[in-house]
Scaffold this motif. Sequence first.
Motif, short mmCIF file in Angstrom:
data_model
loop_
_atom_site.label_atom_id
_atom_site.label_comp_id
_atom_site.label_asym_id
_atom_site.label_seq_id
_atom_site.Cartn_x
_atom_site.Cartn_y
_atom_site.Cartn_z
N PHE A 180 8.54 1.21 5.52
CA PHE A 180 8.08 -0.16 5.31
C PHE A 180 8.99 -0.93 4.35
N ARG A 181 9.69 -0.24 3.45
CA ARG A 181 10.67 -0.91 2.60
C ARG A 181 11.83 -1.43 3.47
N PHE A 182 12.24 -0.61 4.43
CA PHE A 182 13.27 -1.03 5.39
C PHE A 182 12.80 -2.23 6.20
N PHE A 183 11.56 -2.16 6.68
CA PHE A 183 10.99 -3.23 7.50
C PHE A 183 10.98 -4.57 6.76
N MET A 184 10.77 -4.54 5.45
CA MET A 184 10.66 -5.76 4.66
C MET A 184 12.00 -6.34 4.24
N THR A 185 13.08 -5.61 4.45
CA THR A 185 14.37 -6.08 3.95
C THR A 185 15.43 -6.23 5.05
N VAL A 186 15.78 -5.16 5.69
CA VAL A 186 16.93 -5.20 6.62
C VAL A 186 16.73 -6.17 7.78
N PRO A 187 15.60 -6.12 8.53
CA PRO A 187 15.46 -7.07 9.65
C PRO A 187 15.45 -8.54 9.22
N PRO A 188 14.64 -8.95 8.21
CA PRO A 188 14.65 -10.38 7.87
C PRO A 188 15.96 -10.85 7.24
N ARG A 205 0.82 -1.21 0.00
CA ARG A 205 0.00 0.00 0.00
C ARG A 205 0.85 1.27 0.00
N TYR A 206 1.87 1.30 0.84
CA TYR A 206 2.59 2.56 1.05
C TYR A 206 3.93 2.64 0.31
N SER A 207 4.58 1.51 0.04
CA SER A 207 5.87 1.56 -0.66
C SER A 207 5.71 1.39 -2.16
N LEU A 208 4.77 0.52 -2.57
CA LEU A 208 4.53 0.32 -3.99
C LEU A 208 3.38 1.16 -4.52
N GLY A 209 2.53 1.68 -3.63
CA GLY A 209 1.42 2.51 -4.06
C GLY A 209 0.32 1.73 -4.76
N ALA A 210 0.18 0.43 -4.42
CA ALA A 210 -0.84 -0.41 -5.05
C ALA A 210 -1.95 -0.70 -4.06
N GLU A 211 -3.06 -1.23 -4.58
CA GLU A 211 -4.16 -1.64 -3.72
C GLU A 211 -3.74 -2.87 -2.93
N ALA A 212 -3.83 -2.79 -1.61
CA ALA A 212 -3.19 -3.81 -0.76
C ALA A 212 -3.85 -5.18 -0.88
N GLY A 213 -5.16 -5.25 -0.93
CA GLY A 213 -5.85 -6.53 -0.81
C GLY A 213 -5.43 -7.56 -1.84
N ALA A 214 -5.76 -7.35 -3.10
CA ALA A 214 -5.50 -8.35 -4.13
C ALA A 214 -4.01 -8.53 -4.37
N VAL A 215 -3.25 -7.45 -4.38
CA VAL A 215 -1.82 -7.53 -4.66
C VAL A 215 -1.09 -8.28 -3.54
N THR A 216 -1.45 -7.98 -2.30
CA THR A 216 -0.85 -8.70 -1.17
C THR A 216 -1.12 -10.19 -1.28
N THR A 217 -2.33 -10.54 -1.66
CA THR A 217 -2.68 -11.95 -1.84
C THR A 217 -1.82 -12.60 -2.92
N VAL A 218 -1.65 -11.92 -4.04
CA VAL A 218 -0.85 -12.48 -5.14
C VAL A 218 0.60 -12.68 -4.72
N LEU A 219 1.18 -11.69 -4.05
CA LEU A 219 2.59 -11.78 -3.67
C LEU A 219 2.82 -12.90 -2.66
N LEU A 220 1.99 -12.95 -1.63
CA LEU A 220 2.17 -14.00 -0.64
C LEU A 220 1.83 -15.37 -1.21
N ALA A 221 0.82 -15.43 -2.06
CA ALA A 221 0.47 -16.70 -2.69
C ALA A 221 1.63 -17.21 -3.54
N ALA A 222 2.29 -16.32 -4.25
CA ALA A 222 3.43 -16.72 -5.08
C ALA A 222 4.51 -17.36 -4.23
N ALA A 223 4.77 -16.77 -3.07
CA ALA A 223 5.81 -17.31 -2.19
C ALA A 223 5.45 -18.72 -1.73
N PHE A 224 4.21 -18.95 -1.33
CA PHE A 224 3.86 -20.23 -0.73
C PHE A 224 3.55 -21.30 -1.76
#
Length: 432
Positions: free
Chosen positions: A385-393, A235-254
């Motif tokens: 949120f870009r930092f949160f998704m990269t540096v800690p993990p 939502r905030y780093s890519l500027g996309a609609e969170a619902g469907a896009v989040t589903t696609v990204l996480l689904a791709a991983a699993f």
Amino acid sequence: MNFGLTIPAQAGSFLLLYYVDDRKLNPAWAATTLTLFALYNAANNPLIGHLSDRTRSRWGRRVPYIRFAWLPGLVAFALLFMTPFNGVDSPVALLLYLVVVWGLWETFGTAVGTGYLALLPEMFRTYAERTAVAWRMNLVQTLGLLFGLALPPLLAGWVGWAGMGVLFAVLSGAALLFGLGALFERPDPAARPLGFLEALRATFSHRAFLTVVAAQTLRFFATGTLATGMGFFVRYSLGAEAGAVTTVLLAAAFVTAGAALWPWRALVAPRLGPRGTLMLAFGLSAVSLLPLALVQTVAGALVSTILFGAALAGMILMGDVILADVIDEDELRSGQRREGMYFGMSGFVTTLSGALTSQVFGAVTRASGYDPRLAAQPEGVADGFRFFMTVPPIAGALLAVLILAFYPLHGQRLRAVRQALADKRAQTGVDW
């Protein structure tokens, strides 16, 4: 059963998104609450595990905890996503609701999860058996991950968060009931069970356990950070609609993780063993997350999540298998099978990853200026949120590789433990 356990456990990663972004709970309150419950969950894991080691009933030691705790646990899970309060009009009531219902869910969920996991090394004895069943079990688990981590934002948009919670509770309950009849336990050992403090000392003096559980904690920190942050990142780093896009990204991983389980089991695990397989998987996961620091499009993020899914498969496959080796060595040390305490203590330590994730989330949101009540977020939120998704993990994955370098139960020592255990069982004629 793994499907039924995985869905609610992973869907819980969206509680921050639901309570903070949807119900408008103060982010600092939410982060603190989730941290405290991570500590509570950490404490009740070894207690329940130890109780299961000492339980004697007509259903066995582990099965009663599954049989009698699954229903109240899933009811509490559904209620978590059905709060009637919001953080603008009733912030204290919203917080209290979260505390009470979360407490019930954690307690009953721990009883079911610890009882189930403790059965794996008891039901399956050899490395070949364990990797074979881990492959099948975790293939089902990745389907649960797909449901629990990829679908909640999409379902919440269709049927609301409450509808999502009820639907997942029903699916999980059906899976648990379906698998309950296939569980079995071996005869109880004759040795006197250790007391709680004695069992704690024996467990925490086991170097192999300490290194494994530290690495596993960092695994859950990495995956928990990604699951917690993905909706915010989209939502905030890519500027996309969170619902469907989040589903696609996480689904791709699993989906990728599920597809990659067999190659890890057939090609990597027999050659590298548990420790080497985990070290490779952690290293690849760190590399896979690097693109998220730079990508500006959903397509770029999709490539990164697919690569992460391929690495995640190795971590998923070996997690319970390597702990089963630790439990086998403990049998030679203590003369007892203490699966409940070991999986409970593993839950005690790895659950702290949730506290770490919550605290990092709280620190990042404060530093970036994120406020769910604002119509438009400050510019720093996207980078935060870009930092949160990269540096800690990434840091967590690399630290796990370093820790596993000190894991002692591999090579000749592991072969010696397996042979000694086989000789012991052949001499005594007792398979427990």
